[in-house]
Design an enzyme around this catalytic site. Structure first.
Site, PDB file in Angstrom:
ATOM      1  N   HIS A  22       6.475 136.966  18.731  1.00 45.94           N
ATOM      2  CA  HIS A  22       5.693 136.474  17.588  1.00 45.94           C
ATOM      3  C   HIS A  22       6.548 136.472  16.340  1.00 45.94           C
ATOM      4  O   HIS A  22       7.475 137.275  16.199  1.00 45.94           O
ATOM      5  CB  HIS A  22       4.444 137.325  17.363  1.00 45.94           C
ATOM      6  N   LEU A  23       6.225 135.562  15.426  1.00 45.01           N
ATOM      7  CA  LEU A  23       6.858 135.498  14.119  1.00 45.01           C
ATOM      8  C   LEU A  23       5.895 136.095  13.104  1.00 45.01           C
ATOM      9  O   LEU A  23       4.700 135.769  13.105  1.00 45.01           O
ATOM     10  CB  LEU A  23       7.134 134.047  13.713  1.00 45.01           C
ATOM     11  N   HIS A  24       6.412 136.967  12.242  1.00 46.88           N
ATOM     12  CA  HIS A  24       5.653 137.423  11.082  1.00 46.88           C
ATOM     13  C   HIS A  24       5.979 136.489   9.923  1.00 46.88           C
ATOM     14  O   HIS A  24       7.156 136.251   9.627  1.00 46.88           O
ATOM     15  CB  HIS A  24       6.086 138.832  10.651  1.00 46.88           C
ATOM     16  N   ASP A  40      -2.505 139.185  10.379  1.00 46.58           N
ATOM     17  CA  ASP A  40      -2.129 140.504  10.894  1.00 46.58           C
ATOM     18  C   ASP A  40      -3.218 141.507  10.507  1.00 46.58           C
ATOM     19  O   ASP A  40      -3.699 141.519   9.374  1.00 46.58           O
ATOM     20  CB  ASP A  40      -0.775 140.935  10.319  1.00 46.58           C
ATOM     21  N   ASN A  96      10.585 140.761  15.065  1.00 43.00           N
ATOM     22  CA  ASN A  96      11.008 142.076  15.541  1.00 43.00           C
ATOM     23  C   ASN A  96      11.248 141.984  17.045  1.00 43.00           C
ATOM     24  O   ASN A  96      10.419 141.432  17.776  1.00 43.00           O
ATOM     25  CB  ASN A  96       9.934 143.121  15.240  1.00 43.00           C
ATOM     26  N   GLY A  98      11.761 147.329  16.135  1.00 39.97           N
ATOM     27  CA  GLY A  98      10.430 147.633  15.625  1.00 39.97           C
ATOM     28  C   GLY A  98       9.325 146.847  16.284  1.00 39.97           C
ATOM     29  O   GLY A  98       8.206 146.798  15.770  1.00 39.97           O
ATOM     30  N   GLN A  99       9.614 146.235  17.439  1.00 34.86           N
ATOM     31  CA  GLN A  99       8.581 145.446  18.118  1.00 34.86           C
ATOM     32  C   GLN A  99       7.578 146.384  18.793  1.00 34.86           C
ATOM     33  O   GLN A  99       7.972 147.285  19.546  1.00 34.86           O
ATOM     34  CB  GLN A  99       9.218 144.534  19.160  1.00 34.86           C
TER      35      GLN A  99
END
Ligand code: 5GP
Length: 116
Positions: A102-104, A32, A89, A95-96
């Site tokens: 996607h995965l954090h 990120d 998200n 909060g996207q």
């Protein structure tokens, strides 16, 4: 839903640089750009799914694959034993900000202070 071009699509197509840690036929993992934890990577499917809310039954295997890649990346990045958080998200109040599912994967510090 096909979107065309988010920033993540451009990273997948190598049109925008990123610190890529892993790739297979289904997904890409990269750091990120604004990490919220000492380890913060994104697991991004190559298929352009807008959000978890847009995922369809045919995405079932893909979603499972992304989760297993997240767990494998946690092991490779040395945060599996200490623990980590995986977040998706979804939508405005979720909060996207990038509208490509996607995965954090976040760890390297305690993530236990809440979901904020
Ligand atoms: P979201 O808010 O949609 O759940 O997460 C999007 C994430 O993508 C954010 O954590 C943000 O820092 C990250 N991000 C946004 N633009 C870029 C970029 O160009 N490169 C990388 N590596 N990450 C990005």
């Amino acid at each position: 839903m096909l979107l065309g071009m988010t920033i993540f699509s451009k990273i997948i197509r190598r049109e925008v640089p990123a610190d890529i840690l892993f790739e297979d036929d289904k997904c890409l993992v990269f750091k990120d750009i604004y990490p919220k934890a000492p380890t913060h990577v994104l697991i991004v499917p190559k298929r352009e799914i807008t959000s978890l809310a847009e995922a369809a039954p045919e995405d079932q295997n893909l979603l499972g694959h992304l989760m297993l890649v997240a767990a494998d990346m946690a092991r490779k990045l040395g945060i599996a034993a200490s623990g980590y958080r995986v977040v998706i998200n979804t939508g405005a109040q979720g909060g996207q900000t990038v509208h490509h599912l996607h995965l954090h994967l976040m760890g390297g510090r305690s993530m236990a202070e809440g979901m904020g």
